[in-house]
Design a protein around this motif. Structure first.
Motif, PDB file in Angstrom:
ATOM      1  N   GLU A  15       0.840  -1.194   0.000  1.00 52.19           N
ATOM      2  CA  GLU A  15       0.000   0.000   0.000  1.00 52.19           C
ATOM      3  C   GLU A  15       0.873   1.240   0.000  1.00 52.19           C
ATOM      4  OE1 GLU A  15      -2.890   1.405  -0.239  1.00 52.19           O
ATOM      5  OE2 GLU A  15      -3.913  -0.464  -0.669  1.00 52.19           O
ATOM      6  N   THR A  16       0.362   2.320  -0.583  1.00 53.77           N
ATOM      7  CA  THR A  16       1.049   3.594  -0.472  1.00 53.77           C
ATOM      8  C   THR A  16       0.888   4.117   0.949  1.00 53.77           C
ATOM      9  OG1 THR A  16      -0.948   4.687  -1.268  1.00 53.77           O
ATOM     10  CG2 THR A  16       0.750   4.201  -2.891  1.00 53.77           C
ATOM     11  N   SER A  17       1.836   4.922   1.392  1.00 57.58           N
ATOM     12  CA  SER A  17       1.808   5.448   2.746  1.00 57.58           C
ATOM     13  C   SER A  17       0.694   6.482   2.890  1.00 57.58           C
ATOM     14  CB  SER A  17       3.150   6.097   3.101  1.00 57.58           C
ATOM     15  OG  SER A  17       3.062   6.747   4.362  1.00 57.58           O
ATOM     16  N   GLY A 116      -6.664  -7.329   0.360  1.00 61.00           N
ATOM     17  CA  GLY A 116      -7.360  -6.507  -0.622  1.00 61.00           C
ATOM     18  C   GLY A 116      -8.530  -5.750  -0.011  1.00 61.00           C
ATOM     19  N   GLN A 117      -9.274  -6.425   0.877  1.00 61.10           N
ATOM     20  CA  GLN A 117     -10.381  -5.763   1.562  1.00 61.10           C
ATOM     21  C   GLN A 117      -9.874  -4.629   2.454  1.00 61.10           C
ATOM     22  OE1 GLN A 117     -13.645  -6.123   1.216  1.00 61.10           O
ATOM     23  NE2 GLN A 117     -14.002  -4.529   2.750  1.00 61.10           N
ATOM     24  N   ARG A 122      -8.990   1.235   3.547  1.00 62.88           N
ATOM     25  CA  ARG A 122      -8.061   2.347   3.733  1.00 62.88           C
ATOM     26  C   ARG A 122      -8.300   3.452   2.707  1.00 62.88           C
ATOM     27  NH1 ARG A 122      -4.317  -1.789   5.012  1.00 62.88           N
ATOM     28  NH2 ARG A 122      -3.574  -1.860   2.860  1.00 62.88           N
ATOM     29  N   LYS A 123      -8.571   3.049   1.461  1.00 61.58           N
ATOM     30  CA  LYS A 123      -8.827   4.048   0.417  1.00 61.58           C
ATOM     31  C   LYS A 123     -10.109   4.815   0.719  1.00 61.58           C
ATOM     32  CE  LYS A 123      -6.305   1.552  -3.180  1.00 61.58           C
ATOM     33  NZ  LYS A 123      -6.408   0.734  -4.418  1.00 61.58           N
ATOM     34  N   LEU A 125     -11.256   5.427   3.673  1.00 60.15           N
ATOM     35  CA  LEU A 125     -10.902   6.344   4.756  1.00 60.15           C
ATOM     36  C   LEU A 125     -10.200   7.577   4.211  1.00 60.15           C
ATOM     37  CD1 LEU A 125     -10.613   7.069   7.760  1.00 60.15           C
ATOM     38  CD2 LEU A 125      -8.554   5.634   7.827  1.00 60.15           C
ATOM     39  N   GLU A 126      -9.289   7.391   3.256  1.00 61.92           N
ATOM     40  CA  GLU A 126      -8.568   8.527   2.682  1.00 61.92           C
ATOM     41  C   GLU A 126      -9.524   9.468   1.946  1.00 61.92           C
ATOM     42  OE1 GLU A 126      -5.349   9.268   3.245  1.00 61.92           O
ATOM     43  OE2 GLU A 126      -5.530   7.580   4.621  1.00 61.92           O
ATOM     44  N   VAL A 127     -10.519   8.905   1.255  1.00 64.17           N
ATOM     45  CA  VAL A 127     -11.513   9.734   0.575  1.00 64.17           C
ATOM     46  C   VAL A 127     -12.298  10.553   1.587  1.00 64.17           C
ATOM     47  CG1 VAL A 127     -13.652   9.683  -0.778  1.00 64.17           C
ATOM     48  CG2 VAL A 127     -11.726   8.238  -1.444  1.00 64.17           C
ATOM     49  N   ASN A 128     -12.696   9.923   2.695  1.00 66.31           N
ATOM     50  CA  ASN A 128     -13.448  10.632   3.735  1.00 66.31           C
ATOM     51  C   ASN A 128     -12.620  11.746   4.372  1.00 66.31           C
ATOM     52  OD1 ASN A 128     -15.782   9.138   3.395  1.00 66.31           O
ATOM     53  ND2 ASN A 128     -15.210   7.604   4.927  1.00 66.31           N
ATOM     54  N   LYS A 129     -11.319  11.515   4.502  1.00 68.29           N
ATOM     55  CA  LYS A 129     -10.443  12.560   5.043  1.00 68.29           C
ATOM     56  C   LYS A 129     -10.438  13.777   4.119  1.00 68.29           C
ATOM     57  CE  LYS A 129      -7.202   9.525   7.516  1.00 68.29           C
ATOM     58  NZ  LYS A 129      -5.796   9.026   7.554  1.00 68.29           N
TER      59      LYS A 129
END
Length: 249
Positions: A15-17, A116-117, A122-123, A125-129
């Motif tokens: 995953e990317t950091s 994968g899940q 995580r993605k 969560l990043e969108v919500n941020k």
């Protein structure tokens, strides 16, 4: 078997950091190259490759060093990976089990589906941020995100009242740090809350952290002439402190 090709295939579980400034850096869910090579070997055998076509550690290491923007886990705590990953890794490492190739393949596939899940979550969560950092024409945030996690517990050498001074860690005072990531318009920060053993663990403590973080966020917004948004999102991990009827109530 080409170790570079296998590496590129297995890199998809990285995953990317989530931290700013790391760019396209890929973080793999392993502590070190030895762990990564072990899974590569298990993966290769489960796919039916003969031993002579599986790269040894030295060859695998040389192939890995040719890759850029890839690193392993940096944390040195007890829970670098979740319990599901830990259990699957221990199962694959247990030589006494003598798993068949098909069993190993099933475990590996399940692990990849699980990772994968996690990646999808995580993605999200990043969108919500990112959405929580947006503001309207007046600079007022329309929503906020608060992410609470009990980070670590440090044990000191001060003995508890009434307990004799011994080497047992149960007889010393511990300091617990609870971190709260906050995203709300111009507010992009982390609140830290400290507790000790005079404050019990459990839902009551986490509810107080929720209350305190909302109060602190409101104070930070007021400093900027803003008010609390009408929509708030909360993120918790899956531990018993958070997943219980008191918290849900």
């Amino acid at each position: 078997q080409d170790p570079m090709k296998t590496f590129c295939t297995m890199q998809t579980i990285g995953e990317t950091s989530p931290l700013a400034g790391y760019g396209k850096l890929i973080i793999l869910p392993y502590d070190n190259l030895k762990q990564f090579h072990h899974e590569y070997v298990v993966h290769s055998f489960s796919r039916g490759f003969a031993a002579q076509f599986i790269a040894g550690y030295t060859t695998f290491s040389m192939a890995f060093k040719q890759r850029e923007n890839v690193r392993f886990l940096g944390a040195k705590g007890s829970f670098n990976t979740c319990e599901i990953c830990n259990s699957l890794n221990n199962l694959l490492k247990n030589t006494r089990k003598k798993l068949k190739k098909e069993q190993i393949r099933i475990i590996q596939e399940f692990k990849r589906l699980h990772i994968g899940q996690q990646s999808i979550e995580r993605k999200k969560l990043e969108v919500n941020k990112e959405l929580s950092l947006e503001v309207d024409d007046t600079g007022q945030p329309q929503q906020g995100l608060i992410f609470i996690d009990g980070m670590t517990e440090l044990k000191g050498n001060s003995p508890k009242l009434g307990a004799t001074r011994t080497s047992k860690v149960d007889h010393v005072i511990a300091n617990r740090v609870i971190g709260v990531e906050v995203y709300c318009g111009p507010i992009n920060t982390v609140f830290l809350y400290n507790t000790d053993q005079m404050v019990g663990k459990g839902a009551n403590t986490m509810i107080e952290v929720v209350r305190q973080s909302m109060s602190d966020l409101q104070a930070e917004l007021q400093k900027n002439g803003l008010h609390m948004p009408t929509k708030m999102m909360w993120q918790f991990d899956n531990c018993g402190e958070n997943k219980n009827k008191t918290m849900f109530g």
